[in-house]
Design an enzyme around this catalytic site. Structure first.
Site, PDB file in Angstrom:
ATOM      1  CE  LYS A 183     -19.440  13.317  33.638  1.00 41.54           C
ATOM      2  NZ  LYS A 183     -19.622  14.130  34.856  1.00 41.54           N
TER       3      LYS A 183
ATOM      4  CG  HIS B 120     -18.414  30.697   1.267  1.00 41.55           C
ATOM      5  ND1 HIS B 120     -18.307  31.127  -0.161  1.00 41.55           N
ATOM      6  CD2 HIS B 120     -18.530  31.793   1.970  1.00 41.55           C
ATOM      7  CE1 HIS B 120     -18.239  32.325  -0.178  1.00 41.55           C
ATOM      8  NE2 HIS B 120     -18.323  32.958   1.025  1.00 41.55           N
TER       9      HIS B 120
ATOM     10  CD  GLU C   7     -24.190  20.586  31.037  1.00 43.25           C
ATOM     11  OE1 GLU C   7     -23.392  19.516  30.734  1.00 43.25           O
ATOM     12  OE2 GLU C   7     -23.604  21.742  31.634  1.00 43.25           O
TER      13      GLU C   7
END
Length: 397
Positions: free
Chosen positions: A387, A272, A251
């Protein structure tokens, strides 16, 4: 630029000298409130998203480890729209004594506000409005936002999110300290780690400042063509430390088409799954490995007659020693054979002091590293795009 507070976003550099300037009276109230929460509740719901929960979750899981013995269970809510997650938490707590720490500077963060309304109504129905208010603790802006007037009207005890410290840096403020203290962790030791790191890392000498070494190394590797940084740990209870680190770096520097992609693995588990890509895939990444000298727990592997599982070669060796050899073997494979650069960070143990020291180390490194690519480390304008679209689709006016 960092210490003189002259760079971009300089009004959010309050964390630089927070260890000296934090509100001592409020800090004492945090300790009192934490004890009250322990006395009144079986479960503490921490209602917040992003920096309002990742830091405290990282600290609690790192320091207490898996299946910790704290009498207070801490559950994090308000960080997702998942109907299943929300409903299952409400179902889980219905027969338990509950307290809530709601954390939001603006009070308008939708995931948090949605969950808090549900939890608030649950508490008011269970305990009554007046007694419910004694179980709700609000950490928010000192004077503005939607949560502040609600908290004042209902009579919640409140704590302040500082104006000059952004959410992803807020774990060393009441945002993180209240739930961490309620979980039974020594916040004095945590703040001592922050204080010592503040002193130790307050030198411009690159040879004497490991935070700046890390910052510069990241940019050198980027100039060599790396586009991603993979945070690697070898303890499962460091998973949320990695999640916190990803927010801090992603961010802060992911702007203006710049920055490294922060990603993470937890080894040896992820060897793995993603190990093959790291070893032989596209050479787009470098690894930053956090190792720990002293594990929270250890034991000696036993000898067995007959050796049917052919594991006696490990007999009398500690499990941590085995884990360390897995790290050393992987390091050699990735660096020597795979030609993947590695940055190594080591801490003494997984305790409150080292957590405080480590987060300040990352704060300082982050500020230096992001200023080197000439962007503002402390804003997040791109977050607003989703948003706006979401609110339009939800029908919010």
């Amino acid at each position: 630029m960092i210490h003189d507070k002259t760079g971009k976003g300089n009004d959010y550099l309050g964390w630089v000298d927070w260890a000296e300037n934090y509100d001592k009276d409020e800090y004492d109230r945090i300790k009192v409130a934490a004890k009250r929460i322990q006395d009144q509740a079986d479960v503490l719901l921490v209602c917040g998203i992003g920096g309002s929960y990742l830091g405290s979750r990282a600290a609690i899981e790192m320091i207490q480890g898996p299946y910790g013995t704290s009498d207070l269970e801490v559950i994090f809510i308000g960080n997702t729209f998942s109907s299943t997650a929300i409903v299952r938490i409400l179902e889980y707590i219905k027969d338990k004594d509950v307290a809530v720490n709601v954390i939001s500077k603006s009070g308008t963060t939708t995931e948090t506000a949605l969950a808090f309304r549900l939890v608030r109504q649950f508490l008011e129905e269970k305990y009554g409005v007046e007694d419910a208010a004694k179980r709700i603790y609000a950490t928010t802006d000192k004077s503005s936002g939607l949560l502040r007037p609600l908290a004042d009207a209902k009579g919640y005890e409140t704590f302040v999110i500082p104006d000059d410290i952004g959410g992803r840096f807020s774990v060393i403020t009441p945002v993180g300290l209240l739930p961490i203290a309620a979980a039974g962790i020594d916040i004095d030791a945590l703040m001592k780690g922050v204080s010592d790191a503040t002193f130790d890392l307050n030198t411009e000498d690159l040879n004497a400042n490991p935070a700046y070494v890390y910052a510069v190394a990241r940019r050198i590797l980027e100039k060599q063509g790396k586009v991603a940084e993979m945070f690697v740990s070898y303890e499962p209870h460091l998973l949320f430390l990695a999640e916190w680190w990803k927010q801090l770096f992603g961010e802060s520097e992911g702007k203006e088409d710049k920055g490294l992609l922060p990603t993470s693995v937890n080894n040896s588990t992820d060897l793995h799954s993603l190990g093959q890509f790291v070893q032989e895939g596209n050479k787009i990444l470098f690894e930053t490995i956090l190792t720990v000298k002293e594990p929270l727990e250890d034991m000696v592997f036993p000898f067995e007659e007959g050796d049917l599982d052919e594991l006696n070669y490990l007999a009398d060796k500690s499990l941590h020693w085995v884990n360390q050899k897995a790290f050393e073997g992987t390091l050699e494979a990735h660096v020597e054979t795979g030609k993947v650069p590695n940055i190594l960070l080591e801490i003494e143990k997984l305790d409150a002091y080292n957590f405080g020291y480590l987060v300040y180390f990352f704060f300082k490194a982050l500020a230096m590293s992001v200023y080197m690519i000439d962007v503002n480390p402390f804003d997040q304008p791109g977050v607003e795009v989703y948003k706006r679209n979401m609110f339009r689709l939800l029908g919010k006016k």
